[in-house]
Design a protein around this motif. Structure first.
Motif, PDB file in Angstrom:
ATOM      1  N   GLU A   1      56.138 -66.292 -18.908  1.00 55.67           N
ATOM      2  CA  GLU A   1      55.323 -65.732 -19.995  1.00 55.67           C
ATOM      3  C   GLU A   1      53.836 -65.764 -19.622  1.00 55.67           C
ATOM      4  O   GLU A   1      53.104 -64.791 -19.820  1.00 55.67           O
TER       5      GLU A   1
ATOM      6  N   CYS B   1      62.962 -60.373 -23.999  1.00 54.48           N
ATOM      7  CA  CYS B   1      61.982 -60.515 -25.086  1.00 54.48           C
ATOM      8  C   CYS B   1      60.568 -60.665 -24.536  1.00 54.48           C
ATOM      9  O   CYS B   1      59.618 -60.081 -25.073  1.00 54.48           O
ATOM     10  N   LEU B   2      60.431 -61.424 -23.443  1.00 59.39           N
ATOM     11  CA  LEU B   2      59.112 -61.581 -22.818  1.00 59.39           C
ATOM     12  C   LEU B   2      58.615 -60.235 -22.297  1.00 59.39           C
ATOM     13  O   LEU B   2      57.437 -59.894 -22.449  1.00 59.39           O
TER      14      LEU B   2
ATOM     15  N   ARG C   1      59.504 -57.241 -23.373  1.00 56.37           N
ATOM     16  CA  ARG C   1      59.191 -56.401 -24.542  1.00 56.37           C
ATOM     17  C   ARG C   1      57.811 -56.754 -25.096  1.00 56.37           C
ATOM     18  O   ARG C   1      56.990 -55.866 -25.335  1.00 56.37           O
ATOM     19  N   ASP C   2      57.558 -58.051 -25.271  1.00 52.74           N
ATOM     20  CA  ASP C   2      56.284 -58.493 -25.847  1.00 52.74           C
ATOM     21  C   ASP C   2      55.104 -58.172 -24.931  1.00 52.74           C
ATOM     22  O   ASP C   2      53.991 -57.942 -25.390  1.00 52.74           O
TER      23      ASP C   2
ATOM     24  N   THR D   1      67.159 -56.304 -28.074  1.00 53.83           N
ATOM     25  CA  THR D   1      65.776 -56.701 -27.803  1.00 53.83           C
ATOM     26  C   THR D   1      64.791 -55.550 -27.896  1.00 53.83           C
ATOM     27  O   THR D   1      63.606 -55.781 -28.137  1.00 53.83           O
TER      28      THR D   1
END
Length: 264
Positions: free
Chosen positions: A78, A115-116, A118-119, A142
């Motif tokens: 992240e 998810c990482l 996507r964010d 996701t």
């Protein structure tokens, strides 16, 4: 041409990486995407891509190296996505083919990385074996912004589902083997806009170098096999697959590691 998946950072290329790059460029390969497989390898991979203007890094935690991954690696990923901005999150995915695999554990790790991605607004490079339906379900959950299903070997129906979700499908050395009739049929039936080229070097080598180390310099052989499967001109295939890779990964300018922040 663009090689969208090549592990140029690994030890197999240590003795002659410079010479391999020279031959690869001479063969007409203009960019190479280098995916990470574990956190220990990210730093040298980024240094390699920073030093060579046509190499682009992706960072991820590969499903076949579950024993090497630590809980803290997701936090490190992240952080890296925010600070060094690789071109993609990868190589990540699901491999239910491996005897020692724990599907539930793999799915947790993959979902967290999706998810990482996507964010961070980044595409993903997917490794999927015997797990396409599970992978497609995760992608829908996701809402990641597309990417590449590397070394694609699923069905036409699964391929179409990936394309609908904003993915390109990677075709490599397996396409050059006589026995790969099903794969060649798939390469013929898919819209060309859905296809990108790759080598996965040093693995999955082309037929002419069977049982030898694969290399990004063999990408023209993948291009020839794809052109033959589609009964099309290699130059037009090269132009479209290159545009596809640029579109999904945004490889417009050379990638460079950001300057370290200076605090007064």
């Amino acid at each position: 041409m663009i090689d969208t998946h090549c592990h140029l950072d690994v030890a197999a290329f240590e003795p002659d990486r410079g010479a391999v790059l020279q031959r690869t460029r001479a063969a007409g390969v203009r960019a190479i995407v280098v995916p990470g497989i574990d956190a220990a390898g990210w730093k040298p991979l980024l240094a390699l891509c920073d030093a060579e203007p046509d190499l682009f890094p992706a960072l991820g935690l590969h499903p076949l190296f579950m024993q090497q991954h630590r809980a803290s690696d997701l936090q490190r990923l992240e952080q890296a996505l925010a600070t060094v901005r690789p071109v993609a999150v990868g190589e990540i995915g699901l491999d239910f083919h491996a005897a020692a695999s724990d599907p539930a554990q793999q799915q947790r790790l993959c979902a967290a990385q999706l998810c990482l991605a996507r964010d961070a607004g980044l595409p993903v490079l997917l490794h999927v074996r015997k797990a396409h339906d599970a992978m497609l379900a995760l992608l829908r959950q996701t809402g990641v912004r597309g990417g590449i299903a590397h070394a694609f070997n699923g069905s036409l129906q699964q391929a179409q589902q990936y394309v609908t979700l904003g993915f390109k499908l990677g075709f490599g050395g397996m396409l050059t083997f006589e026995r790969s009739a099903r794969l060649r049929r798939l390469a013929r039936e898919l819209p060309l806009e859905a296809i990108v080229l790759e080598t996965d070097a040093p693995d999955l080598t082309v037929a002419s170098h069977r049982f030898q180390r694969n290399s990004p310099e063999y990408l023209p052989e993948v291009l020839s096999a794809l052109a033959a499967a589609r009964d099309a001109d290699p130059e037009s295939i090269a132009a479209v697959t290159t545009a596809n890779a640029r579109e999904v990964l945004g490889l417009d300018a050379p990638w460079h590691a950001p300057e370290p922040a200076h605090h007064d």
